[in-house]
Structure formats: C-alpha cells, structure tokens
Design a protein around this motif. Structure first.
Motif, PDB file in Angstrom:
ATOM      1  N   GLU A   1       0.684  -1.185   0.074  1.00 24.58           N
ATOM      2  CA  GLU A   1       0.012  -0.118  -0.063  1.00 24.58           C
ATOM      3  C   GLU A   1       0.841   1.133  -0.008  1.00 24.58           C
ATOM      4  OE1 GLU A   1      -2.304   0.004   3.434  1.00 24.58           O
ATOM      5  OE2 GLU A   1      -0.885  -0.683   4.712  1.00 24.58           O
ATOM      6  N   ASP A   2       2.121   1.284   0.432  1.00 24.73           N
ATOM      7  CA  ASP A   2       3.035   2.342   0.370  1.00 24.73           C
ATOM      8  C   ASP A   2       3.986   2.301  -0.618  1.00 24.73           C
ATOM      9  OD1 ASP A   2       2.044   3.038   3.060  1.00 24.73           O
ATOM     10  OD2 ASP A   2       3.282   1.757   3.833  1.00 24.73           O
ATOM     11  N   SER A   3       3.844   1.366  -1.646  1.00 33.28           N
ATOM     12  CA  SER A   3       4.539   1.493  -2.908  1.00 33.28           C
ATOM     13  C   SER A   3       4.009   2.254  -4.022  1.00 33.28           C
ATOM     14  CB  SER A   3       4.568   0.002  -3.437  1.00 33.28           C
ATOM     15  OG  SER A   3       5.479  -0.053  -4.515  1.00 33.28           O
ATOM     16  N   SER A   4       4.706   2.816  -4.823  1.00 37.52           N
ATOM     17  CA  SER A   4       4.243   4.054  -5.804  1.00 37.52           C
ATOM     18  C   SER A   4       5.383   4.184  -6.688  1.00 37.52           C
ATOM     19  CB  SER A   4       3.778   5.017  -5.154  1.00 37.52           C
ATOM     20  OG  SER A   4       4.936   5.883  -4.631  1.00 37.52           O
TER      21      SER A   4
ATOM     22  N   THR B   1       1.381   9.918 -10.265  1.00 35.23           N
ATOM     23  CA  THR B   1       1.803   8.876  -9.498  1.00 35.23           C
ATOM     24  C   THR B   1       0.855   7.639  -9.588  1.00 35.23           C
ATOM     25  OG1 THR B   1       2.552  10.435  -7.522  1.00 35.23           O
ATOM     26  CG2 THR B   1       2.201   8.065  -6.986  1.00 35.23           C
TER      27      THR B   1
ATOM     28  N   THR C   1      -0.160   3.892  -7.863  1.00 34.37           N
ATOM     29  CA  THR C   1      -0.325   3.189  -7.059  1.00 34.37           C
ATOM     30  C   THR C   1      -1.163   2.051  -7.087  1.00 34.37           C
ATOM     31  OG1 THR C   1      -1.794   4.464  -5.941  1.00 34.37           O
ATOM     32  CG2 THR C   1       0.431   4.882  -5.194  1.00 34.37           C
TER      33      THR C   1
ATOM     34  N   PRO D   1      -2.765   0.408  -4.099  1.00 37.95           N
ATOM     35  CA  PRO D   1      -2.849   0.053  -2.608  1.00 37.95           C
ATOM     36  C   PRO D   1      -3.920  -0.783  -1.885  1.00 37.95           C
ATOM     37  CG  PRO D   1      -4.439   1.846  -3.387  1.00 37.95           C
ATOM     38  CD  PRO D   1      -3.840   1.524  -4.563  1.00 37.95           C
TER      39      PRO D   1
END
Length: 663
Positions: free
Chosen positions: A563-566, A637, A639, A641
């Motif tokens: 979930e914090d990966s982007s 960005t 994502t 998440p």
C-alpha cells in the motif's frame, strides 16, 4: 544482416559448448492468431523434457525479419537453483530471451527446468510487435540450450505458427521506421523530374515521421505503392491524413487501387467512394506546358495548398471485399511553377478501418473556473471506425434518462456528423455566475449512430473563490505562465487509446521501455527526447534501490508491492498537456505457488499533481488511461494500494507512455 547481442551470444555458445543432456520441448499458445500493426501478447505453455532432470541455460525466442520482440515474462517456471541469475537480452530485436549469467559455461541450472517425460507445465508470456505490412503466417520459434547435466544432444526447439487475423484494423503511421526507409513491401517509383517518396520528420501529423514527395517545377510523377493488403470479407475504408503544397490546378495527386494483382484504377473509377476529404479539383494543362503536361492532366485530384494535415476517408470498392489489394498515391507535376520549399505531398497515419462507425469519446471531463466567470470547453467526438457517425449531445443533472440541463451549462453545436478517422466537437459553455464556490456535477449524454445507445460522460465542475488574475486568457492557459490555475482549466480523461491519440499534437514522445536491464536500480531514471523529458522514481526506497526492472517485462515497476509502494513520473521539459499509457497491476510473485507475472483484477490509482485522482480496476496490460489538459501536468503517481483476495499486493506498473501536448 546486423546480428543482435543475443544472437551473437547464442552463436558463440553453439560453437563452444559440448553436447550435454538430452532435452526436448513441446509448446502450445493462446491466442492462435496475430493482428498486424500492434503488439500481440501470447501465453505459451511449455513442457521441457530431459532424461536427467536437466534444465535450459538459455531459453530464447525468434521471429521473422521485420517483426520484433517487445517483452518476455515468466508465468510459472522453475529451476533447480534457488539463486539462478538470469539475463534478458534482445528486447526490441527479432531474437531474445533468458540466458544464464556466464553462459555457455555449464551451470547445472538455468532459466527453465526439465523433468522426465511427459514434462511439467511451465508457462511464459511473449509480446511480439508485428508491423502493419507483415504478410502471411507468423512463426515464433522457442529455442532451448541445455544446462550441462548428463550427456547427449544439448538443443531443442519448437515452432508455433500464428495465422493473420484479417479482421483487425491496420495502421501505418511510419513512426517506427528510420528515415528515409519505407515500410517493408512498399515501393516508390519516379519518372521525369519526379522524386521518389521517402519517410521524413520535417513535417508530420503524428511524430516522428510521415512520408513525403516534393513537387518540382517540371513534368514528372512520384508514386507510392503499398504491399498487398488483405481486405476483410465485409469490406473496409481507407483513411489517412494529408498535407499538400502544389501549384493549384496544375499539379496534384490521386489515389488508385489494384485488386488481386490487376491493373491500377482511380479509387472512384474502381467503385470506391470518398466520405470525407475527397478530390477538390481537376488538373489542367497551362498553355506554356503543352509539350510538358502533367502526366495526370485531365483527372480529378487533390491540388493547391492544404496548410495543415486534414482527414481523407474512402470506402473501398465492393469488389475489394475479401480480396488482396494494393493502394497507390501518385503525385504529378508539369513545367509551370511550384510553391516555395517545402512543397509537395505529405501523407501520415494510414488506416484500413471497418466500414461501420465507432464513437471515440472521453470517459469524463473535469473543469475548474473562477467564481463569476464564463468558460467554453470542447467535448471531443471522434469516429474510430468508418462511414459517417451521427451524434447528438444533451445534458442532464443526474440521469440521462431524465434530461434537464443545469442552469450553469449550455451545449452548442449539439449535433453533427463525423467521418471515419476524423473528429469533431460540441461546445460547452459553462457560466459560474451565481454558483457558490465548490463542486458541481452534471452528465453529458451522447447518442451515436454506431450503437444508438446513450453514453453518459460525467462532468465535474469546480468553482474557486479566487478571481482570475490574468485579463488576457491567452496568457493564462498554462503555456505562457506558471499555470497557477486561477483562470481555470480542464482535464479530459480517456480509456481508449485511439480516442486519446486523436487529441495529441505532433511531436509527442512514446516509450515502450524495451531494452532495459533486469533487476533493482536506484532512481530517478531519465526518459524522453526533444522537448518532452521526464524522470521516474519508485517508493519506498530500499537497500537495493527504488525501481525494479523485471526480467524482460518491458515496463517500469516500483521496488516492491504494498500500500505504500508507488511510481512517480515528474515532467522536466516542455509543458506536458497530453499524457497516456497502459497501467495495470502485475503480481510478480504469488506466495502460495510458483506463479508469477499474473495480471489479476487490480484497483489502480492515478494521481495528478493538481489533486485529480483516477481510480479504476485494471485486468491486463492493455488497460489504458490518457489525460488531455489545458494546464501543464507536472507529475503523475501510480499506486495499487488495495490487496488482492489472497492478501498479496500487486505492483502498480505502466508501459507505452505517451508524453506530449494537446492539439
């Protein structure tokens, strides 16, 4: 022929390596056909058979000349080595695949494992770029070179043959060619003072290339002829974009067709019919050129000056349906004058489309205005098919089944027709007088003759309390100032690549990210050329890096899922107002099995620097999103998440990024 690095490596291996374990391979693939002029993705089931449980140090793929490999990915393969270190070479060429580092020295393990007959299923995915002019069946050969276990023959191969899907639309945009080359199988000829056609980059409709022939001030002819083209059984429509600079009424060009190898005829004489952009005059012979007349004198033709690229569409003759045809563009000149250079005929973005219309529309529209102001905004309407698309646009407050135009919205030019390959626009007048600052919503209800159904396009209006600081809107459109947004702006979102590309101006940059090495890297990485440049970086950063270039995948991914990966794209060059690409979720590793590179339904969140958020569920690498803005887009960005049903996260990845400016 220039050998690729992969091919050279393999030849050296064959010359140096002794004969090792008996090895064999069988293969089946899905789908079983290919579409010309696009990337074809194949899921290939392999069964590797080895007498001694050996494996393959090299697994590579080859396709015919002119066809290229875009990506190779493992789906569920395995090896006897837990630390196997595999290289991927050859993407963007016609030969490439996986190679054990240090090959051809025997490693005892490799890119694919073998097992006793009948062999365990191992699955790979191969993406193949097929040019629009490719003809015939497409062979894809899978090659294996053994890993050194046991004795006996060391090689195995199997060839899969894919049939031409003649129903798929064809397109020649000349952008993948190195000027001055023409597409494979195409020909050019010149007589008299005529000059052969070439691919060039000076004047184009879609960057970087278009084809061109100049118009000399002397008698001559320049002809451009396609390779044979298979026309679908229900016929087709030829569409292209052209620009002309010739001596009006004296010099000009015509389109001809030959069916099943017969004689060339004018497209009209053969039974074809222009639906847009047809001939605009008849070529005459000036008295001074009586002995040096235009070879096309007396014929209806395109002539004079067309200052910008315009659309042409012609329904092919009924006799061409289900047959093989060739098309020929002929430019004829006489001894009279000619416009100053650059002159002649430019042609770009040729398509063989179906004869039925297909509406191409944005999926949503967001507009920002200052309080107490009025703004006009176009609603782009394209026809990605053929024939004429009739359309009508209405507005509704909340439901297209219950029309009721909001007081702040007016639709002008609400009905019309769009020819195949062309686009039109309805004009939206938005008046924020009397509206409170904040968000307001409406629906644009578009009815098209392609389906007869009503399409609902959400319109989101944001009214800001600030007054517009620029008296002249020309200097507040984001191209001439820092784009503070006080004068408002608009963002159109597309989920159809053709509809998006129709709104992109010449000069855009496209990157398929082939040829990137495998593994972890530290970002940011820089991409782009010309004025449109950008960097890509992933988060969170780790010891190994903050970007992951997965073996042969031809796409960009963050260092890991979660979930914090982007991934963040930051634009560093000329203002970007058109941005699009393929975005999806890639499950590189599945904790419960050896499967990897799965493209499962994944919620993808795209966030622009202005706060715009686009959320959708992607199911494959062909899922597309594009944005066309009136203010510069400074960053995007990506994502993913939301965890998948099994609790694992997918990587949010992207490919085939188009960066440019709106028309």
């Amino acid at each position: 022929m220039r050998r690729s690095l992969a091919a050279a490596m393999l030849l050296a291996a064959l010359a140096a390596a002794p004969a090792w374990a008996d090895i064999a391979v069988t293969a089946t693939a899905e789908p079983t056909t290919y579409a010309r002029g696009r990337t074809n993705s194949y899921v290939i089931d392999l069964r590797v058979i080895s007498e001694a449980f050996g494996g393959a140090d090299a697994t590579y793929f080859s396709v015919p000349e002119g066809v290229t490999l875009s990506a190779v990915r493992e789906r569920n393969t395995f090896t006897w080595c837990s630390d196997v270190d595999v290289l991927v070479l050859g993407m963007g060429t016609r030969e490439g695949g996986w190679y054990q580092r240090g090959y051809p020295d025997p490693a005892g393990c490799g890119s694919l494992s073998g097992s006793p007959a009948p062999g365990e299923l191992q699955v790979v995915i191969v993406d193949v770029d097929v040019p629009a002019d490719y003809v015939g069946d497409l062979p894809l050969t899978v090659h294996l070179l053994g890993d050194g276990t046991g004795g006996g023959p060391n090689e195995a191969s199997v060839t899969l043959n894919f049939a031409d899907d003649a129903t798929a639309a064809l397109r020649w945009h000349f952008d993948d060619l190195a000027a001055p080359a023409l597409p494979g199988g195409w020909a050019t000829a010149a007589t008299g003072a005529g000059v052969p056609w070439v691919t060039q980059a000076a004047l184009v409709d879609t960057a970087p290339n278009a084809v061109h022939a100049p118009a000399p001030a002397a008698r001559g002819e320049s002809a451009l002829t396609t390779a044979p083209i298979a026309v679908p059984a229900d016929g087709g429509e030829i569409q292209f974009r052209q620009r002309l600079a010739t001596d009006a009424g004296a010099d000009g060009g015509v389109l001809e067709i030959a069916i099943d190898g017969g004689a060339f005829q004018d497209i009209l004489a053969a039974g074809g019919q222009f639906t847009t952009g047809g001939y605009d005059g008849v070529l005459a012979t000036p008295a001074a050129c009586a002995g040096n007349a235009n070879p096309l004198a007396g014929r209806s033709a395109w002539s004079g000056a067309h200052g910008r690229f315009g659309a042409v569409a012609a329904v092919l003759p009924p006799a061409a349906a289900g047959r093989s045809v060739q098309l020929r563009w002929r430019l004829g000149t006489d001894c009279a004058g000619t416009p100053e250079a650059p002159n002649g005929w430019w042609i770009d973005d040729i398509r063989l489309a179906p004869t039925v219309p297909q509406a191409a529309l944005p999926t949503r529209l967001a507009v920002t205005v200052s309080a107490g102001t009025q703004r006009t905004e176009p609603l782009a309407i394209g026809n990605a098919g053929g024939g004429l698309l009739d359309y009508a646009v209405a507005a509704a407050t909340a439901d297209c089944a219950a029309p009721g135009t909001p007081a702040w919205l007016q639709v002008d030019e609400a009905a019309g027709q769009v020819a195949g390959g062309a686009r039109a626009a309805a004009t939206l007048t938005i008046d924020s007088g009397g509206l409170a600052p904040g968000d307001h919503d409406a629906l644009l209800c578009v009815t098209g003759s392609d389906t007869g159904t009503v399409r609902s396009i959400p319109l989101h209006l944001t009214v800001t309390a600030e007054a517009c600081v620029a008296a002249d809107r020309v200097f507040a459109n984001g191209f001439d100032d820092s784009g503070d947004g006080l004068c408002g702006g608009a963002l159109r979102t597309y989920d159809d690549a053709d509809a998006f590309l129709a709104e992109v101006a010449p000069g855009a940059h496209r990157n398929a990210f082939t040829g990137l090495r495998s593994g972890y890297v530290h970002g940011p990485l820089a991409f782009g050329d010309g004025g449109f440049t950008y960097t890509v970086i992933g988060a969170p950063a780790g010891f190994f890096g903050n970007l992951f270039l997965f073996a042969g995948a031809g796409m960009l991914a963050p260092m890991g899922p979660g979930e914090d990966s982007s991934l963040t794209i930051t634009f560093t060059g000329a203002p970007v107002t058109a941005l699009g690409g393929n975005f999806w979720g890639q499950s590189f590793f599945v904790s419960a099995s050896i499967e990897e590179n799965l493209q499962l339904p994944t919620p993808i969140v795209l966030t622009l620097d202005d706060g715009t958020v686009e959320t959708f569920t992607a199911t494959s690498q062909r899922d597309f999103r594009g944005f066309v803005a009136t203010r510069p887009i400074r960053s995007l960005t990506v994502t993913a998440p939301v965890p998948l049903p099994d609790g694992d996260h997918a990587w949010g990845v992207f490919d085939n990024l188009v960066v440019g400016r709106t028309r």
